[in-house]
Design a protein around this motif. Structure first.
Motif, PDB file in Angstrom:
ATOM      1  N   PHE A 154      49.688  63.946  50.119  1.00  0.00           N
ATOM      2  CA  PHE A 154      49.758  63.940  51.576  1.00  0.00           C
ATOM      3  C   PHE A 154      50.912  63.062  52.028  1.00  0.00           C
ATOM      4  O   PHE A 154      51.120  61.972  51.486  1.00  0.00           O
ATOM      5  N   ARG A 155      51.634  63.558  53.035  1.00  0.00           N
ATOM      6  CA  ARG A 155      52.688  62.753  53.651  1.00  0.00           C
ATOM      7  C   ARG A 155      52.712  63.033  55.139  1.00  0.00           C
ATOM      8  O   ARG A 155      52.804  64.180  55.560  1.00  0.00           O
ATOM      9  N   PHE A 156      52.605  61.976  55.921  1.00  0.00           N
ATOM     10  CA  PHE A 156      52.786  62.032  57.366  1.00  0.00           C
ATOM     11  C   PHE A 156      54.040  61.209  57.619  1.00  0.00           C
ATOM     12  O   PHE A 156      54.049  59.994  57.444  1.00  0.00           O
ATOM     13  N   PRO A 174      52.083  53.645  62.126  1.00  0.00           N
ATOM     14  CA  PRO A 174      50.843  54.371  61.879  1.00  0.00           C
ATOM     15  C   PRO A 174      50.773  55.580  62.804  1.00  0.00           C
ATOM     16  O   PRO A 174      51.246  55.485  63.938  1.00  0.00           O
ATOM     17  N   PRO A 175      50.286  56.661  62.341  1.00  0.00           N
ATOM     18  CA  PRO A 175      49.557  56.959  61.111  1.00  0.00           C
ATOM     19  C   PRO A 175      50.419  57.434  59.948  1.00  0.00           C
ATOM     20  O   PRO A 175      49.956  58.169  59.083  1.00  0.00           O
ATOM     21  N   ALA A 176      51.700  57.019  59.920  1.00  0.00           N
ATOM     22  CA  ALA A 176      52.576  57.400  58.804  1.00  0.00           C
ATOM     23  C   ALA A 176      51.930  56.995  57.482  1.00  0.00           C
ATOM     24  O   ALA A 176      51.305  55.941  57.378  1.00  0.00           O
ATOM     25  N   ASP A 226      40.668  61.087  53.231  1.00  0.00           N
ATOM     26  CA  ASP A 226      39.512  60.799  54.084  1.00  0.00           C
ATOM     27  C   ASP A 226      39.747  59.520  54.889  1.00  0.00           C
ATOM     28  O   ASP A 226      39.510  59.490  56.104  1.00  0.00           O
ATOM     29  N   ARG A 227      40.241  58.463  54.235  1.00  0.00           N
ATOM     30  CA  ARG A 227      40.526  57.198  54.928  1.00  0.00           C
ATOM     31  C   ARG A 227      41.592  57.389  56.003  1.00  0.00           C
ATOM     32  O   ARG A 227      41.499  56.827  57.096  1.00  0.00           O
ATOM     33  N   TRP A 228      42.632  58.201  55.694  1.00  0.00           N
ATOM     34  CA  TRP A 228      43.693  58.446  56.663  1.00  0.00           C
ATOM     35  C   TRP A 228      43.115  59.077  57.932  1.00  0.00           C
ATOM     36  O   TRP A 228      43.450  58.661  59.037  1.00  0.00           O
ATOM     37  N   PHE A 229      42.249  60.064  57.774  1.00  0.00           N
ATOM     38  CA  PHE A 229      41.631  60.703  58.937  1.00  0.00           C
ATOM     39  C   PHE A 229      40.797  59.706  59.733  1.00  0.00           C
ATOM     40  O   PHE A 229      40.861  59.675  60.964  1.00  0.00           O
ATOM     41  N   VAL A 286      46.694  71.460  48.025  1.00  0.00           N
ATOM     42  CA  VAL A 286      47.266  70.589  47.003  1.00  0.00           C
ATOM     43  C   VAL A 286      48.421  69.752  47.540  1.00  0.00           C
ATOM     44  O   VAL A 286      48.799  68.745  46.929  1.00  0.00           O
ATOM     45  N   ASP A 287      48.997  70.169  48.671  1.00  0.00           N
ATOM     46  CA  ASP A 287      50.105  69.425  49.264  1.00  0.00           C
ATOM     47  C   ASP A 287      50.046  69.594  50.774  1.00  0.00           C
ATOM     48  O   ASP A 287      49.868  70.708  51.272  1.00  0.00           O
ATOM     49  N   ASP A 288      50.165  68.503  51.508  1.00  0.00           N
ATOM     50  CA  ASP A 288      50.087  68.516  52.970  1.00  0.00           C
ATOM     51  C   ASP A 288      51.180  67.602  53.499  1.00  0.00           C
ATOM     52  O   ASP A 288      51.187  66.401  53.225  1.00  0.00           O
ATOM     53  N   TYR A 289      52.115  68.187  54.251  1.00  0.00           N
ATOM     54  CA  TYR A 289      53.265  67.465  54.777  1.00  0.00           C
ATOM     55  C   TYR A 289      53.279  67.658  56.286  1.00  0.00           C
ATOM     56  O   TYR A 289      53.298  68.791  56.766  1.00  0.00           O
ATOM     57  N   VAL A 290      53.240  66.553  57.047  1.00  0.00           N
ATOM     58  CA  VAL A 290      53.108  66.627  58.500  1.00  0.00           C
ATOM     59  C   VAL A 290      54.278  65.918  59.178  1.00  0.00           C
ATOM     60  O   VAL A 290      54.599  64.773  58.832  1.00  0.00           O
TER      61      VAL A 290
END
Length: 139
Positions: free
Chosen positions: A35-37, A42-44, A54-57, A117-121
């Motif tokens: 995961f990458r924001f 924050p929330p980077a 889960d913690r990031w959310f 498997v990969d999440d880029y925001v």
């Protein structure tokens, strides 16, 4: 047909998140999801793992209680073993000082057999940093 099903499932997932069930996204994530924001404030974040996701959310919801994420375009391509989903979305929240926060972003996700498997925001980081500053000033 497969891509239409994926788009419908993605829209359904975003609706569940909007209703407060962020764990629906966590359950979809592979145990080793990357995961990458993007950004500095924050929330980077950049991490690997479902627990960190889960913690990031949870941290996002603590930072912006009542945040609304609304997709308005979903594109899917690829095969079940390597599917790419791109979602353009709106962000809305009411900040602690009463002002509205509105932003837009893009999410680029890779699915493998239905697992993320990969999440880029990417979100407009200038607007986001200002909203975070306002939230911190009101705390």
């Amino acid at each position: 047909m497969y891509h239409a099903i994926v788009r419908a499932k993605v829209r359904s997932l975003w609706a569940r998140i909007a209703d407060g069930d962020y764990r629906a996204a966590v359950r979809l994530a592979d145990p080793d999801v990357r995961f990458r924001f993007v950004g500095d404030a924050p929330p980077a974040a950049s991490f690997t793992g479902r627990d960190a996701f889960d913690r990031w959310f949870r941290d996002l919801l603590d930072l912006f209680p009542g945040i609304r994420l609304t997709p308005y375009e979903v594109i899917a391509r690829g095969w079940p073993w390597n599917t790419t989903v791109v979602t353009r979305f709106h962000v809305e929240a009411k900040l602690a000082d009463g002002t509205p926060y509105r932003n837009e972003g893009v999410q680029w996700v890779r699915l493998r057999w239905g697992r993320m498997v990969d999440d880029y925001v990417l979100e407009d980081t200038a607007r986001l940093a200002e909203a975070v500053r306002r939230q911190s000033a009101s705390a």
